[in-house]
Design an enzyme around this catalytic site. Structure first.
Site, PDB file in Angstrom:
ATOM      1  N   SER A  82     -54.331  71.063 -44.048  1.00 37.96           N
ATOM      2  CA  SER A  82     -54.826  71.342 -45.391  1.00 37.96           C
ATOM      3  C   SER A  82     -53.996  70.640 -46.477  1.00 37.96           C
ATOM      4  O   SER A  82     -53.999  69.409 -46.557  1.00 37.96           O
ATOM      5  CB  SER A  82     -54.865  72.865 -45.600  1.00 37.96           C
ATOM      6  OG  SER A  82     -55.605  73.206 -46.737  1.00 37.96           O
ATOM      7  N   ASP A 119     -51.561  56.532 -48.598  1.00 41.33           N
ATOM      8  CA  ASP A 119     -52.481  55.654 -49.313  1.00 41.33           C
ATOM      9  C   ASP A 119     -51.777  54.849 -50.404  1.00 41.33           C
ATOM     10  O   ASP A 119     -52.114  53.682 -50.633  1.00 41.33           O
ATOM     11  CB  ASP A 119     -53.627  56.469 -49.920  1.00 41.33           C
ATOM     12  CG  ASP A 119     -54.577  57.013 -48.861  1.00 41.33           C
ATOM     13  OD1 ASP A 119     -54.546  56.501 -47.728  1.00 41.33           O
ATOM     14  OD2 ASP A 119     -55.340  57.958 -49.164  1.00 41.33           O
ATOM     15  N   LYS A 147     -57.815  69.790 -41.059  1.00 41.43           N
ATOM     16  CA  LYS A 147     -58.553  70.773 -41.860  1.00 41.43           C
ATOM     17  C   LYS A 147     -58.675  70.241 -43.285  1.00 41.43           C
ATOM     18  O   LYS A 147     -57.739  70.308 -44.077  1.00 41.43           O
ATOM     19  CB  LYS A 147     -57.852  72.129 -41.873  1.00 41.43           C
ATOM     20  CG  LYS A 147     -58.624  73.178 -42.677  1.00 41.43           C
ATOM     21  CD  LYS A 147     -57.880  74.496 -42.763  1.00 41.43           C
ATOM     22  CE  LYS A 147     -58.676  75.520 -43.560  1.00 41.43           C
ATOM     23  NZ  LYS A 147     -58.860  75.150 -44.977  1.00 41.43           N
TER      24      LYS A 147
END
Length: 716
Positions: free
Chosen positions: A488, A499, A514
């Site tokens: 999560s 990224d 998740k």
């Protein structure tokens, strides 16, 4: 500009308003028939799911088959109760459950209840009869342990044979443990005497003959099943309805659940963060009680031997004879494991390597402070590096002046920078997530202003959540540690770091996967006053939103792939979103606009150097070999029912486990210590001083942490 937390809160309020309106319309009847609770519950729940769930399902034959398959699995996971003829009777409803739901009936649930009630009574007489006769443990025969490979017995004769082997296996485990205990008392065998202060084994206890042990083993198994079947026979219509409702919810996705009123109370209690017990999160899967997580600061955490992935097979209250929890309902097992502060519970667990261990734990109140971020410094090669452990993304959602994980990490960074650290390891292993807002703010400590994550609801374009603070709290080398239990919000932060090419994500092949958001709705609030006489209905937790990385890919299902993969003792486990029932799939949307970090690490160069180092590290080599053996054992799902063969397998597993533990102890110690400023601030508070000592102690032999520091040294 509204905060992300406020936006999501407004969305939830809107969903609830629609939910209530739909429920009113659903039950504007023209007839005077009094509504039944089971009819109301299922229809209102489905109404809410189809209105508010991120990916609503069409109520058709496909839906009916999913409910049928999952409910059949839940009521008889090990195929020990129902006969093939029973399943054939139930199968006629395989494509009719959707029609039953629409007309407010539940013939499938009723028939399954009738069949299970009868089979429970039949099996109770069966196991009692089987356990009156001695087992022959010299015969070489095997039993299948994988429910997926089992089949429903063709007739009662086949069912009896299944139960004979099943009960023989349970007695075999008991007898093996009694033999080990006797070896400890006499000093014979390859097992060493217990050094636990709570051990009560004494040398003056008389030794038992194999025949006496076999009789005692059957007696213990009989007691366990008498207790279990007493619970099964007490299953009432509300229990069956709650299970059925939860199955219906689970067919939408694994995190959409129905909470019966009692379960909701337990959930609320868990959210307070204060427990008296061992401090372990448990889950039931395939009839086994598994440790999902260890709560930092808890009695289990301090004792140190219970680990995520362990399977609890028996529970003992101090020196009393332990009770088997295999096949037991999770809520029943939790009652046995929980208890008052200061009392002892002894857990018999099957470790990841296949060995069995008895772990004594003194129950205590969870120390809340240990759930907060903590930092330390590592001295290696004449340089100092920082380490921050973040157990969860905690926050005060009610704005009552509580602590925030983002603020705490910022404070830890400030302290570490005063120590002139040359690199930082942020540890998100076993971090199951939490506050989305804090994940966004935390990412902002390491990057310039810009997008961190995208959140999309069922309808409309994705909302981009940004770090709007141009300041960068820390600009040096960064490694983020993750494993299969990082989920999560942990995945959001790790993905943002990856990224932006701001640091290196390192650890398991991938994180949990998740990438969804859930909201809890009280069903009683969704129904008008005319239903007060059949309330309470409980609550519905449903998935309402989905996370996406700024590169456009979802964190759902696939998780975040590590830049540098290390051998991981949990890699063989069926753990992760992709292993769950009916997970939402991975997809992608348009990427957000962002600029990568100017001084990005050379991942390929660092990964090659790490792989070379790991390949020559004897501890990583032993771990890789151990994981391969565990995968092999996992695939070999049949177990021998011959005592000598079974014990030889158990002894081999223990030898392999001891070899790895010895290699761990023999390894060089990491020079890690709590911050001097923290020690000074604690003064004479021995509780806080001990907390600091407990925090760094297990890290000194952490091979993954050592390799993370080596990667930072390569980058410098």
């Amino acid at each position: 500009m509204s905060s992300p937390r406020l936006k999501i809160g407004l969305y939830a309020s809107l969903v609830m308003a629609i939910f209530v309106l739909a429920s009113y319309k659903l039950y504007q009847r023209n007839d005077a028939t009094a509504p039944q609770k089971d009819d109301v519950l299922i229809r209102v729940m489905l109404s809410g799911l189809n209105i508010a769930h991120y990916q609503p399902e069409k109520i058709d034959d496909s839906f009916s088959k999913r409910v049928f398959d999952l409910y059949l699995k839940r009521i008889d996971v090990n195929k020990k109760f129902l006969l093939k003829s029973d399943v054939a009777q139930l199968s006629k409803y395989q494509t009719e459950i959707d029609d039953q739901v629409k007309r407010g009936s539940h013939e499938f649930m009723d028939l399954s209840t009738q069949l299970m009630d009868q089979r429970v009574k039949d099996i109770q007489a069966l196991y009692r009869d089987i356990l009156t006769k001695p087992f022959d443990f010299t015969v070489e025969e095997k039993m299948e342990t994988d429910p997926e490979k089992m089949v429903f017995p063709a007739d009662k004769a086949a069912q009896r044979e299944d139960w004979r082997k099943f009960l023989k296996y349970r007695a075999l485990v008991q007898m093996s443990e009694m033999m080990d205990e006797q070896s400890k008392r006499t000093g014979k065998g390859n097992l060493t005497a217990s050094t636990s202060k709570s051990a009560t084994l004494t040398t003056d206890e008389p030794n038992r003959t194999p025949e006496q042990m076999e009789a005692e083993a059957r007696k213990r198994v009989l007691k366990y099943y008498d207790d279990q079947f007493r619970d099964l026979l007490q299953t009432d219509t509300n229990d069956r309805l709650a299970m059925y409702a939860n199955v219906v919810a689970n067919t939408y996705d694994p995190h959409t659940e129905y909470f019966a009123p009692r379960d909701k109370d337990n959930f609320d209690q868990a959210m307070t963060g204060r427990f008296e017990g061992i401090g372990a999160s448990l889950q039931e899967k395939d009839g086994q009680i598994k440790v999902a997580d260890i709560i930092p600061g808890s009695a289990s955490y301090r004792q140190g031997e219970l680990k995520a992935g362990d399977i609890i097979t028996r529970v003992g209250q101090g020196a009393e004879v332990p009770v088997s929890v295999e096949g037991m309902r999770l809520d029943k097992a939790i009652v046995l494991i929980k208890g008052k502060k200061g009392t002892e519970v002894r857990l018999t667990v099957k470790k990841a390597d296949g060995s069995t261990k008895i772990i004594p734990i003194i129950r205590d109140v969870v120390i809340i402070e240990d759930t907060f971020a903590q930092s330390a410094t590592i001295n290696e090669g004449g340089k100092k590096y920082g380490y921050i452990k973040l157990p969860s993304f905690y926050a005060d959602f009610n704005d009552n002046g509580g602590r925030s994980s983002a603020n705490d990490v910022k404070k830890e960074l400030e302290k570490l920078q005063k120590e002139n650290i040359q690199g930082l390891v942020l540890d998100l292993r076993f971090n199951g997530g939490g506050s989305l807002t804090d994940a966004v703010e935390m990412a902002g400590l390491f990057i310039d202003s810009g997008p961190v994550v995208q959140v999309r609801s069922r309808q409309g374009a994705a909302t981009v959540l940004n770090d709007r603070d141009p300041r960068v709290q820390y600009t040096g080398p960064l490694v983020v540690l993750v494993n299969k239990f990082s989920a999560s919000a942990s995945e959001i932060l790790a993905a943002a770091i990856q990224d932006y090419k701001r640091g290196i994500v390192m650890g398991s092949t991938s994180t949990y996967g998740k990438g969804t958001v859930q909201r809890i709705f009280d069903l009683d609030d969704a129904l008008p006053a005319e239903f007060n006489n059949i309330k309470p209905f409980g609550s519905l937790k449903l998935t309402t939103q989905k996370f996406y990385r700024i590169n456009g890919g979802s964190t759902q299902f696939k998780g975040v792939m590590s830049d540098i993969v290390l051998p991981d003792p949990y890699s063989y486990l069926d753990q992760g979103e992709k292993e769950a029932e009916y997970p939402l799939k991975w997809d992608e949307i348009a990427p957000a606009r962002y600029k990568t970090w100017a001084d990005a690490p050379n991942i390929s160069k660092l990964s090659a150097a790490s792989q070379k180092r790991v390949a020559t590290d004897p501890r990583f080599k032993l771990m890789s070999e151990m994981v391969q053996r565990m995968v092999q054992r996992k695939n070999d799902t049949s177990v021998s029912l011959k005592l000598t063969t079974y014990k030889a397998e158990q002894d081999k597993a223990k030898i392999e486990s001891d070899k790895f533990e010895a290699a761990q102890k023999a390894a060089a110690t990491i020079n890690i210590s709590a911050l001097a400023t923290d020690i000074q601030a604690q003064g004479s508070d021995t509780v806080k001083v001990n907390r600091a000592v407990r925090f760094v102690k297990p890290l000194r032999k952490d091979m993954t942490l050592r390799e993370a520091v080596s990667v930072i040294q390569d980058e410098a």
